[in-house]
Design an enzyme around this catalytic site. Structure first.
Site, mmCIF file in Angstrom:
data_model
loop_
_atom_site.group_PDB
_atom_site.id
_atom_site.type_symbol
_atom_site.label_atom_id
_atom_site.label_comp_id
_atom_site.label_asym_id
_atom_site.label_seq_id
_atom_site.Cartn_x
_atom_site.Cartn_y
_atom_site.Cartn_z
ATOM 1 N N ASP A 53 0.715 -1.175 0.009
ATOM 2 C CA ASP A 53 -0.153 -0.005 -0.205
ATOM 3 C C ASP A 53 0.771 1.132 -0.003
ATOM 4 O O ASP A 53 0.164 2.403 -0.066
ATOM 5 C CB ASP A 53 -1.129 0.021 1.321
ATOM 6 C CG ASP A 53 -0.415 -0.179 2.449
ATOM 7 O OD1 ASP A 53 1.030 -0.230 2.569
ATOM 8 O OD2 ASP A 53 -1.300 -0.176 3.680
ATOM 9 N N SER A 54 2.147 1.145 -0.071
ATOM 10 C CA SER A 54 3.168 2.197 -0.218
ATOM 11 C C SER A 54 2.838 2.587 -1.539
ATOM 12 O O SER A 54 3.446 3.804 -1.963
ATOM 13 C CB SER A 54 4.505 1.740 -0.008
ATOM 14 O OG SER A 54 4.875 0.559 -1.087
ATOM 15 N N ASP A 92 -1.000 -6.076 -0.195
ATOM 16 C CA ASP A 92 -1.602 -5.415 1.066
ATOM 17 C C ASP A 92 -3.037 -5.247 1.049
ATOM 18 O O ASP A 92 -3.477 -4.665 0.209
ATOM 19 C CB ASP A 92 -0.870 -4.230 1.213
ATOM 20 C CG ASP A 92 0.213 -4.268 2.004
ATOM 21 O OD1 ASP A 92 0.457 -4.964 2.632
ATOM 22 O OD2 ASP A 92 1.250 -3.098 1.916
ATOM 23 N N LYS A 122 -1.029 -9.277 2.842
ATOM 24 C CA LYS A 122 -0.713 -8.939 4.020
ATOM 25 C C LYS A 122 -1.614 -7.975 5.007
ATOM 26 O O LYS A 122 -2.274 -7.087 4.215
ATOM 27 C CB LYS A 122 0.883 -8.110 3.682
ATOM 28 C CG LYS A 122 1.688 -7.438 5.009
ATOM 29 C CD LYS A 122 3.028 -7.274 4.471
ATOM 30 C CE LYS A 122 3.066 -5.985 3.927
ATOM 31 N NZ LYS A 122 2.873 -4.924 4.432
ATOM 32 N N GLU A 124 -1.537 -5.684 8.633
ATOM 33 C CA GLU A 124 -0.907 -5.007 9.553
ATOM 34 C C GLU A 124 -1.509 -5.303 11.014
ATOM 35 O O GLU A 124 -2.803 -4.703 11.174
ATOM 36 C CB GLU A 124 -0.576 -3.545 9.278
ATOM 37 C CG GLU A 124 0.284 -3.125 8.099
ATOM 38 C CD GLU A 124 0.365 -1.720 7.700
ATOM 39 O OE1 GLU A 124 0.161 -0.894 8.792
ATOM 40 O OE2 GLU A 124 1.000 -1.284 6.714
ATOM 41 N N GLU A 191 9.080 -4.178 10.636
ATOM 42 C CA GLU A 191 9.461 -2.959 9.873
ATOM 43 C C GLU A 191 10.151 -2.120 11.255
ATOM 44 O O GLU A 191 9.592 -1.981 12.352
ATOM 45 C CB GLU A 191 8.270 -2.243 9.281
ATOM 46 C CG GLU A 191 8.650 -0.896 8.709
ATOM 47 C CD GLU A 191 7.561 -0.346 7.585
ATOM 48 O OE1 GLU A 191 6.682 -1.156 7.252
ATOM 49 O OE2 GLU A 191 7.905 0.659 7.384
HETATM 50 O O1 KIV Z 1 3.518 -1.195 1.483
HETATM 51 C C1 KIV Z 1 4.859 -1.624 1.814
HETATM 52 O O2 KIV Z 1 5.440 -1.090 0.790
HETATM 53 C C2 KIV Z 1 5.296 -2.305 2.837
HETATM 54 C C3 KIV Z 1 6.621 -2.295 3.058
HETATM 55 C C4 KIV Z 1 7.463 -1.492 3.492
HETATM 56 C C5 KIV Z 1 6.886 -3.567 3.686
HETATM 57 O O3 KIV Z 1 4.380 -2.575 3.579
#
Ligand code: KIV
Length: 273
Positions: A53-54, A92, A122, A124, A191
């Protein structure tokens, strides 16, 4: 060079990642958000591609990961999956799609899997999201956890500094990691936490621990591709190693193109019909 343009073209699975840890083989993971980058990254031999989600920061220019929507993540993940033959693709779950209740979480998870054809998701968080994690796992969807600095909670933390430096937070992280493993997660991203803590978690758990700013004791590493390729400027955390300076390379190439167009040098006779 080990692992670069690998001979073994078999699709990477969650099972294989757990085997890699058991055999002491390190896991290399990078983010990608589009077809072209994903096909280059996969072709180079990466084990895991994270549609992070980056994308909210890197692709859309947002300050945090919070604004990205489920539809936008699905768009990015679909494009990535089309470019990948070998790597395991993790997507994510964006902020707000799994925190409300387990039913909503599992229906959003199923939607991502059905529409994108990615391999895993993924999420969090630790025990707070365990009911949602269990429900999604019960639906047969593999989950990678994410502990330590969890960017979706940045407004609660109020800072991007190193997490779990204090004993109480470190203890919670250790018990969260065990809870995620016991629930059936196949891996966990840690992280920005102290290297000693990440090493301890990696040793205690049998599932792979993938670090970002969590030191060399992890079973694998992940970086945001735009950062490690040097496309982003002004973001230089201690943990980031830049493998290229694409910002300069791209700026030079674009500048050269502009010059050629302005001077009437492009296109030449061989570049027209
Ligand atoms: O969203 C992302 O890029 C991440 C990484 C920093 C692990 O969760």
């Amino acid at each position: 060079m080990a692992g670069y343009l690998v001979d073994d073209q078999r699709k990477v699975t969650t099972h294989r990642l757990i085997q890699m840890k058991a055999e002491g083989k390190k896991i290399a993971m990078l983010t990608s958000y589009d077809y072209t980058t994903a096909s280059i990254t996969d072709g180079a031999g990466i084990d895991v591609i994270l549609v992070g989600d980056s994308a909210s920061n890197v692709m859309a220019g947002n300050w945090t990961t919070l604004p990205i929507t489920l539809d936008q993540m699905i768009y990015h993940a679909k494009a990535v999956v089309r470019g990948v033959k070998r790597a395991l693709v993790i997507c994510d779950m964006p902020f707000g799609t799994y925190q409300v209740n387990e039913t909503e979480a599992v229906s959003n998870a199923i939607r991502i899997m059905k529409e994108t054809h990615c391999d895993a998701l993924k999420l969090e968080g630790g025990v707070e999201i365990l009911p949602a994690v269990k429900k999604i796992l019960d639906a047969g969807i593999p989950i990678c956890g994410h502990l330590g600095l969890t960017p979706q909670a940045i407004n609660k933390f109020g800072t991007y500094s190193v997490r779990a430096k204090e004993e109480a937070e470190a203890q919670k992280l250790i018990s969260d990691a065990h809870a995620l493993e016991d629930a059936g997660c196949f891996a966990i991203v840690l992280e920005k936490i102290p290297a000693k803590l990440a090493e301890r978690v990696s040793k205690e758990l049998t599932i792979p621990i993938i670090g970002i700013g969590a030191g060399a004791g992890c079973d694998g590493q992940v970086l945001v591709i735009a950062d490690m390729l040097g496309m982003t400027k002004g973001f230089s955390p201690k943990f980031l190693r830049r493998y290229a300076d694409l910002n300069t390379i791209m700026t030079d190439a674009i500048g050269h193109y502009i010059e050629d167009v302005k001077e009437g040098d492009f296109p030449n006779e061989n570049e027209q019909y």
